[in-house]
Scaffold this active site. Structure first.
Site, mmCIF file in Angstrom:
data_model
loop_
_atom_site.group_PDB
_atom_site.id
_atom_site.type_symbol
_atom_site.label_atom_id
_atom_site.label_comp_id
_atom_site.label_asym_id
_atom_site.label_seq_id
_atom_site.Cartn_x
_atom_site.Cartn_y
_atom_site.Cartn_z
ATOM 1 C CE LYS A 1 -13.456 -7.679 -2.082
ATOM 2 N NZ LYS A 1 -12.553 -7.759 -0.924
ATOM 3 C CE LYS B 1 -4.245 -1.948 0.585
ATOM 4 N NZ LYS B 1 -4.633 -2.938 1.561
ATOM 5 C CE LYS C 1 -4.685 -10.382 -4.353
ATOM 6 N NZ LYS C 1 -5.720 -11.037 -3.622
HETATM 7 P P1 ADP Z 1 -9.192 -8.434 -2.535
HETATM 8 O O1 ADP Z 1 -7.713 -8.597 -2.778
HETATM 9 O O2 ADP Z 1 -9.943 -8.565 -3.781
HETATM 10 O O3 ADP Z 1 -9.523 -7.177 -1.759
HETATM 11 P P2 ADP Z 1 -9.712 -9.761 -0.066
HETATM 12 O O4 ADP Z 1 -8.410 -9.253 0.448
HETATM 13 O O5 ADP Z 1 -10.965 -9.190 0.506
HETATM 14 O O6 ADP Z 1 -9.676 -9.637 -1.643
HETATM 15 O O7 ADP Z 1 -9.731 -11.331 0.073
HETATM 16 C C1 ADP Z 1 -10.770 -12.121 0.609
HETATM 17 C C2 ADP Z 1 -10.356 -13.560 0.483
HETATM 18 O O8 ADP Z 1 -10.246 -13.927 -0.895
HETATM 19 C C3 ADP Z 1 -8.977 -13.869 1.106
HETATM 20 O O9 ADP Z 1 -8.996 -15.153 1.681
HETATM 21 C C4 ADP Z 1 -8.061 -13.836 -0.081
HETATM 22 O O10 ADP Z 1 -6.901 -14.614 0.122
HETATM 23 C C5 ADP Z 1 -8.940 -14.425 -1.184
HETATM 24 N N1 ADP Z 1 -8.509 -13.923 -2.484
HETATM 25 C C6 ADP Z 1 -8.570 -12.646 -2.929
HETATM 26 N N2 ADP Z 1 -8.092 -12.536 -4.178
HETATM 27 C C7 ADP Z 1 -7.703 -13.782 -4.551
HETATM 28 C C8 ADP Z 1 -7.122 -14.333 -5.739
HETATM 29 N N3 ADP Z 1 -6.865 -13.587 -6.800
HETATM 30 N N4 ADP Z 1 -6.841 -15.661 -5.753
HETATM 31 C C9 ADP Z 1 -7.108 -16.434 -4.682
HETATM 32 N N5 ADP Z 1 -7.655 -15.984 -3.539
HETATM 33 C C10 ADP Z 1 -7.967 -14.672 -3.455
#
Ligand code: ADP
Ligand code: TRP
Length: 322
Positions: free
Chosen positions: A193, A111, A190
């Site tokens: 969001k 970040k 990856k």
């Molecule tokens: P984001 O990165 O989209 O904000 P979050 O941090 O809210 O997602 O993640 C919520 C859950 O989804 C966590 O367990 C995270 O490891 C999983 N997750 C998020 N993006 C991925 C991805 N591209 N591949 C696999 N798991 C993911």
């Protein structure tokens, strides 16, 4: 029976990375375990400052989880902020967490590198996450690979607390399924969001079709053989949705030459769209029945709180608070 716990931050609309990385494994585990799943709305405060947006995403995630198969008879499902005890535990844990540990957090460093002005919430995020996990005597945490370091920090913090104040917390373990550890986004990074590269689980058909048809490919002609077919993003994503032999067939055709990128992306869209069709129907039912969703979250909060109060009382007693 092992207690399983996971959370998702309501900072956007859920995507297929969230689904395969966290939701589906959690839903599969709910039958055989003691499952605790929550919406991490306190965590969303490090990213979102619009109250209505937070309410909307929180509601959206509740609908998504229930539509995708979370069964409130089997799993306890709640909103993090309904259990404010987690903030008290964050303080207790934070008082034992070395600055150096938090400074090494990848999520924090990423970040900063993106130019986001750091604040205390962002810096202490892993401590709140540790509190989420330790408050419920969790054994197993199903997450995507990006959360691995947060789990290691949780373990370090729990071990230090137990060492300082006596046996208080269960030491949790992460559960990361290698095949879905990192789902790639539309740009090949990856899916997240916060990177604007997502394919949502639910949304408008036309817009989603456009997103998938818009995946950028190279300029090789359809007839050219493509020895690197397994690296193709559409092939990688198709493997999550299409039966194994069918996905292998597409990969072989791409490798040999003769399959155009347009046709490949069309197939990807169809399989993706059909995969979520039953969940879309269920979600529409839930949208029409918002009292039910409220009731599920209220019941979940009451059940979660009963566990949280016990753990917090134990922690308070062990560290000499009243
Ligand atoms: P984001 O990165 O989209 O904000 P979050 O941090 O809210 O997602 O993640 C919520 C859950 O989804 C966590 O367990 C995270 O490891 C999983 N997750 C998020 N993006 C991925 C991805 N591209 N591949 C696999 N798991 C993911
Ligand atoms: N930090 C997690 C994420 O961004 C969400 C989360 C908060 C979480 N508390 C948790 C995940 C506890 C597992 C366990 O994905």
């Amino acid at each position: 029976m092992p207690r399983i716990l996971t959370g998702i931050t309501p900072s956007g609309t859920l995507h297929i990375g969230n689904y395969f990385g966290a939701m589906r494994p959690a839903i599969e585990l709910q039958a055989g375990g003691d499952a605790f799943y929550f919406i991490a709305d306190y965590h969303s405060m490090t990213v979102i400052t619009d109250p209505q947006e937070r309410r909307d995403y929180t509601r959206g995630i509740a609908l998504d989880w229930l539509a995708c198969g979370l069964d409130p008879q089997k799993a306890v499902f709640w909103r993090q902020s309904d259990i404010p005890e987690v903030c008290e535990l964050t303080w207790m844990l934070g008082s034992l967490t070395p600055m150096g540990l938090l400074e090494r957090a990848h999520s924090y460093k990423d970040k900063l590198a993106k130019g986001i002005a750091p604040n205390f919430g962002l810096f202490s995020y892993p401590v709140l996450m540790a509190a989420d996990i330790l408050l419920f005597d969790t054994h197993v945490v199903p997450v995507g690979k990006d959360q691995k370091q947060h789990l290691e920090m949780t373990r370090d913090i729990a071990i230090k607390f137990n060492h300082t104040y006596g046996e208080t917390f269960v030491i949790p373990e992460e559960r990361i399924s290698e095949s879905v550890a990192v789902i790639p986004g539309l740009d090949g990074q990856k899916m997240s969001k916060s990177y604007g590269n997502t394919i949502e689980i639910f949304g408008d058909e036309k817009a989603l079709r456009k997103k998938i048809m818009g995946i950028v490919m190279d300029s090789r002609t359809p007839t050219e053989p493509k020895p690197d077919a397994d690296k193709n993003l559409a092939i990688q994503l198709l493997k999550f949705f299409a039966p194994k032999d069918l996905a292998a067939d597409f990969e072989n055709r791409l490798r040999a030459g003769g399959l155009g990128y347009g046709d490949l992306k069309k197939a990807l869209f169809e399989h993706y769209w059909n995969h979520f069709a039953p969940y879309r129907a269920k979600r529409a039912e839930l949208v029409a029945n918002s009292d039910y969703v409220d009731q599920v979250l209220r019941d979940g909060a009451a059940r979660a709180r009963a566990v949280a109060e016990k753990t917090l009382a134990r922690a308070r007693k062990n560290c000499g608070l009243r």
